[in-house]
Design a protein around this motif. Sequence first.
Motif, PDB file in Angstrom:
ATOM      1  N   SER A  44       0.826  -1.202   0.000  1.00  0.00           N
ATOM      2  CA  SER A  44       0.000   0.000   0.000  1.00  0.00           C
ATOM      3  C   SER A  44       0.861   1.253   0.000  1.00  0.00           C
ATOM      4  N   LEU A  45       2.038   1.179   0.614  1.00  0.00           N
ATOM      5  CA  LEU A  45       2.941   2.338   0.612  1.00  0.00           C
ATOM      6  C   LEU A  45       3.464   2.599  -0.797  1.00  0.00           C
ATOM      7  N   GLU A  46       3.793   1.526  -1.511  1.00  0.00           N
ATOM      8  CA  GLU A  46       4.295   1.684  -2.864  1.00  0.00           C
ATOM      9  C   GLU A  46       3.233   2.295  -3.775  1.00  0.00           C
ATOM     10  N   LEU A  47       1.977   1.921  -3.560  1.00  0.00           N
ATOM     11  CA  LEU A  47       0.879   2.438  -4.379  1.00  0.00           C
ATOM     12  C   LEU A  47       0.371   3.787  -3.883  1.00  0.00           C
ATOM     13  N   ASN A  48       0.851   4.232  -2.686  1.00  0.00           N
ATOM     14  CA  ASN A  48       0.434   5.523  -2.118  1.00  0.00           C
ATOM     15  C   ASN A  48      -1.079   5.576  -1.915  1.00  0.00           C
ATOM     16  N   ILE A  49      -1.633   4.464  -1.387  1.00  0.00           N
ATOM     17  CA  ILE A  49      -3.086   4.382  -1.199  1.00  0.00           C
ATOM     18  C   ILE A  49      -3.523   5.171   0.028  1.00  0.00           C
TER      19      ILE A  49
END
Length: 897
Positions: free
Chosen positions: A187-192
């Motif tokens: 989720s951090l990589e996708l900036n959700i």
Amino acid sequence: MQSELEKLSFFQTLAENSRDLMWRCDARGVFVYLNPAWEQLFGYTLPEMLGRRFSEFQATTSAASNEREFDQLRRGKVLKGVCGIMLAKNGREIQLLGDVWPIFDADSTFLGTQGIAYDITERHRAEKIAQDTMEALVESEERYKIAFHTFPDALSITSLDGVYQEINQGFTVHTGYTAEEVIGRSSLELNIWADPRDRDRLTAGLREHGRVTNLEANFRRKDGAILTGLMSASLCKIRNVPHILSTSRDISERKKIEREIEMSARRYRMLIELAMDAFFQGDEQGNFIDVNTTAVELTGYSREELLRMNMRDLFSCETLNHVPLRYDLLDHGESLASQRELRTKSGHPRLIEMHSKRMPDGTYQAFFHDITLRKQIEEAVAAERERLSVTLRSIGDGVITTDTLGKVQLVNRVAEELTGWSQQEAGGRPLPEVFRILDERAREPVETAIDRVLASAATIESDVPVILVARDGSERLVTSCGSPLMDRNNSVIGGVLVFRDMTEKTRLLEITQNNQKLEALGVLAGGIAHDFNNLLGGIFGFMELAQQGCSDPRVSGYLNNAIATIRRARGLTQQLLTFAKGGTPLRSLAPLPPLIRESALFALSGSNVSCRFQLPDDLWPCSIDTNQIGQVIDNIVINAQQAMPAGGEVLITAQNLTLTGTTAHGLPAGTYVRISVSDTGTGISRDILPRIFDPFFTTKSQGQGLGLATSHSILRRHSGAIEAESEPGRGSTFHLFLPAMPHPAPQDGPPLRPSHTGHGRVLIMDDEPVVRDVLGSFLELLGYEIFPMAEGKDTLAFFEAETRVGRPFTALFLDLTIPGGLGGKEIIGSLRRQAPDLPVFVVSGYAEDPIMATPAEFGFTASLRKPFLMADLEELLALHMPASTGNRIAAPHRIQE
């Protein structure tokens, strides 16, 4: 010696009282001793079994197997753990596990066998149950997958470090990300997470408690938009590896509504403070608990002083009209309006109009104003009350409001209709008594949304339909949602339940799904029947060609029998095509009694059910498709036979019927034949009788629910009808209505067979080589020159080329459809533009196609249905080829339909 006798007596007693089976057989395998346990288990008396061979009682026996086992015993081998199935006297199968020993005398002569066995039937059944349980677990896993991927909220499974392992469609709908875009990424990589603090709260809650519920968090969609979600998560193990299971519901719209409600409450408070009227709110004893600024100005008391006072402290005992202050009216929930003399702190009286009302939470509110203002407010309140009442009663959904105890306060018109409770009857009753709901599958009472609303002070929505049981016992499928009613202090003062009748929508959805299934099966059935018709055409043709070239009477008889059998197979493929596409009836005027008898007796052949007919000699003929109506008779008679598993009798009657005016059968006025099929079977219960003609509805464990649905469809296409009447335990009767023609039926004797000889060039187009060969051979025998083609494009080119050079054709035979190419239906237009009067015949196994039923409307001369006999071809050519070809009438011959 005494000791040996005692031993014998001991073992004799042991054998006689043992629950296990003990026996002794002689060298031929004949019982010479059996202990009493055989009588108890098998139901035979010992004299009935003694003297008979062991193999006589086996359910399945093999002489070779028995001989091998006896040979092993004669050689002294002991057989351990032998399994076998034997039959009790009542036919019940008993599974045994036992040991067998050989018996030898002192000279080693084989005297026979003895053994002991145990009944393992129940153990075997338990093993089967265990196997079924394992299959059920597999099915449960499939259901979990379906539930996961069809759940409307966003679901995700991640590793502990936030890497997505699996998501459902709801996740994609809420976030815009597909599974391919998120699986394997965090989720951090996708900036959700729009606010990292939300993720920190989730992580802390999981670390401390193992789960987090109702966490409001802001998420960033793929397109950059921010949505608010209500999130719950918990730690779980998948294959012993810790994971995080999360669910999130988009509550952005709800948060917007909550903000609007909050703003509405603020506006309400602001209006109270800005009101030109004095506002008072008191508790149940009349002590003031709230006042506005105007009240302070009006009375002259400070806010603190008023909050220490009682309502009675402001008034004299009587009004100007000498009417006492009626608190008892307030106690009964009535609105009290009166003119009163108010004592101010300065002692100066003021004439005010007081409007007071007891609130649902037990408090009351009052406004003081002058006469002019009273009139204005009274009119405004009356108009507002009317608008609210009209709005509430005009809402298409059911609405019920309750107090904090879950007791009904208000019921709108739709709710009255759905529950069967009026406003007067429902008021003050517990909600579950008025709104009684059951789980759709388990039929167990379920909790209403209001119960959870009052407990959580949150809006509860559910799209899962439940059964609403009305006051009269009728049932409907409804969905509901509940919301709390809040006061200005954000305290729950009650709840509102909104529910919608989903019965018709659910029924329409089921019908749509069933129709889609029926259409899919129909496509498959139609394809199979079409291909099978092509194969039957080859078999038909080559057999008839062999018959014409055969001089041996015996071989000719064999071929006749084979053709008759294949003719029955042709009828079966027509039934399959009828189911596949609905089957446009190929009608002809026909007498009904022979068809009814033949179809019924064929359906009951080999069964324990007899059939009795009461068919009058003057029964009117009907214009029918004999294959389709025969299929209807088959279906109804087979249903009757299945309703009488122990045997019985089917009674089939028929009568001429004239209907006038509007009838209860839904048929127009006219002449009909009514066929009634009655049985004495188990009958049909009243609650399922209206559904028996629905596709896929069946009460049989092995049934498919297609027979009655297909029969209903066939009769509708014949402009007829089908009805059923039944009582449980007293049998059923099905009535079939067919339009009739009240004039003599066609003669039952064999018609004259048209014979045909001709000459000329005939072009044949069919993608099946066997059809081209058979049709070509038939036409060559009739005197024609044959030109076979496999596809429409080549056929058009060849036809045009031959026509240009002056080699015209006498007739064309075109296959209706060519897979992957042009069929007859595609090229007939081009052919007709070049040769408008040329005989062109369409050939197909799809007999239900409209082109086959009315070929002239589509440019063809006539149609020929696969599979066909040479007699069918001769009849076609005799009717439609020019007279110059030499038509003639041969000796009488039976034309097979």
